[in-house]
Design a protein around this motif. Sequence first.
Motif, mmCIF file in Angstrom:
data_model
loop_
_atom_site.group_PDB
_atom_site.id
_atom_site.type_symbol
_atom_site.label_atom_id
_atom_site.label_comp_id
_atom_site.label_asym_id
_atom_site.label_seq_id
_atom_site.Cartn_x
_atom_site.Cartn_y
_atom_site.Cartn_z
ATOM 1 N N GLU A 1 0.821 -1.112 -0.015
ATOM 2 C CA GLU A 1 -0.001 -0.015 0.008
ATOM 3 C C GLU A 1 1.064 1.233 -0.083
ATOM 4 O O GLU A 1 0.606 2.296 -0.737
ATOM 5 C CB GLU A 1 -0.881 0.267 1.239
ATOM 6 C CG GLU A 1 -1.897 -0.978 1.287
ATOM 7 C CD GLU A 1 -2.571 -1.398 2.527
ATOM 8 O OE1 GLU A 1 -3.166 -0.003 2.929
ATOM 9 O OE2 GLU A 1 -2.892 -2.265 3.233
ATOM 10 N N TYR B 1 -9.327 0.774 -2.959
ATOM 11 C CA TYR B 1 -9.058 0.089 -1.696
ATOM 12 C C TYR B 1 -8.921 1.015 -0.220
ATOM 13 O O TYR B 1 -8.572 2.355 -0.436
ATOM 14 C CB TYR B 1 -7.544 -0.582 -1.908
ATOM 15 C CG TYR B 1 -7.213 -1.478 -0.887
ATOM 16 C CD1 TYR B 1 -7.398 -2.855 -0.635
ATOM 17 C CD2 TYR B 1 -6.408 -0.929 0.262
ATOM 18 C CE1 TYR B 1 -7.046 -3.733 0.128
ATOM 19 C CE2 TYR B 1 -5.706 -1.894 1.357
ATOM 20 C CZ TYR B 1 -6.321 -3.026 1.222
ATOM 21 O OH TYR B 1 -5.860 -3.719 2.255
ATOM 22 N N PRO B 2 -9.521 0.461 1.008
ATOM 23 C CA PRO B 2 -9.900 -0.833 1.083
ATOM 24 C C PRO B 2 -11.444 -0.958 1.164
ATOM 25 O O PRO B 2 -12.048 -1.792 1.673
ATOM 26 C CB PRO B 2 -9.256 -0.916 2.473
ATOM 27 C CG PRO B 2 -9.423 0.197 3.349
ATOM 28 C CD PRO B 2 -9.179 1.281 2.000
ATOM 29 N N VAL C 1 -13.402 -2.002 -4.570
ATOM 30 C CA VAL C 1 -12.635 -3.158 -4.901
ATOM 31 C C VAL C 1 -13.346 -4.053 -5.787
ATOM 32 O O VAL C 1 -12.972 -4.439 -6.943
ATOM 33 C CB VAL C 1 -12.093 -3.795 -3.649
ATOM 34 C CG1 VAL C 1 -10.682 -4.804 -4.403
ATOM 35 C CG2 VAL C 1 -10.951 -2.647 -3.130
ATOM 36 N N GLU D 1 -4.779 -5.946 -6.650
ATOM 37 C CA GLU D 1 -5.611 -5.229 -5.789
ATOM 38 C C GLU D 1 -5.608 -3.614 -6.277
ATOM 39 O O GLU D 1 -4.514 -3.039 -6.243
ATOM 40 C CB GLU D 1 -5.231 -5.334 -4.553
ATOM 41 C CG GLU D 1 -6.352 -4.967 -3.417
ATOM 42 C CD GLU D 1 -7.333 -6.089 -3.199
ATOM 43 O OE1 GLU D 1 -8.169 -5.951 -2.213
ATOM 44 O OE2 GLU D 1 -7.011 -7.324 -3.947
#
Length: 211
Positions: A134, A161-162, A167, A181
């Motif tokens: 991240e 995200y998150p 997502v 992600e």
Amino acid sequence: MKTSQFFCIILVIALAIVSWRLVRGGSSSTETADSLAVTNEAYDCIMTRTSCRAFTDYRPTEAQIDSLVRAGLAAPTARNARPWDIIVITDRDILDTIASECKNIKMAAEAPLALVACGNLGIARSKGGDEYWEQDVSAMTENILLAAHSMGLGAVWCGIYPIPERVKFVKELLELPDSIEPLNIIPIGQPKSPLQPKDKYDAERIHYNGY
């Protein structure tokens, strides 16, 4: 007075002025260094960047897109893991779908370009840096924002995200593998109007050698 004497006097005066300026500059070297430290282009780019949410019809060139991607991939990364991928979106239908389905990214309806900054969890885990992806992708995002601003383009960081539903939507829309992600989506284009950066400086938020 002869012409040669006149020019000699002019030359002496000019040399005296230059010498005075050199001495003056030498006596204030600290001031000069401090001034240079806050007037370079990189610093100005940081201090004048701001989020852009309205765009003209101008379409960034392939060279500009390539430069944006390269800037992102030059970001610092823990253990040199580089746990990231960038999805370049220029398709109008995809941009419109993002705008209609994501309340925080409605400006994608005007943007001719968006970059999706993703974490590659497969790479992160294989390099032992899965706890840092991240941070790494955030650094990549900031590089892209600054690069866009340096080109006269506008951009805005839109979080994915998150938030689970965001997502899920992006992964399904872009057919991302489980290991990819999406951290954010960055709409990019030419600002529709001049932007005024916010003054975010707050001396109370600065602490030295402890809180």
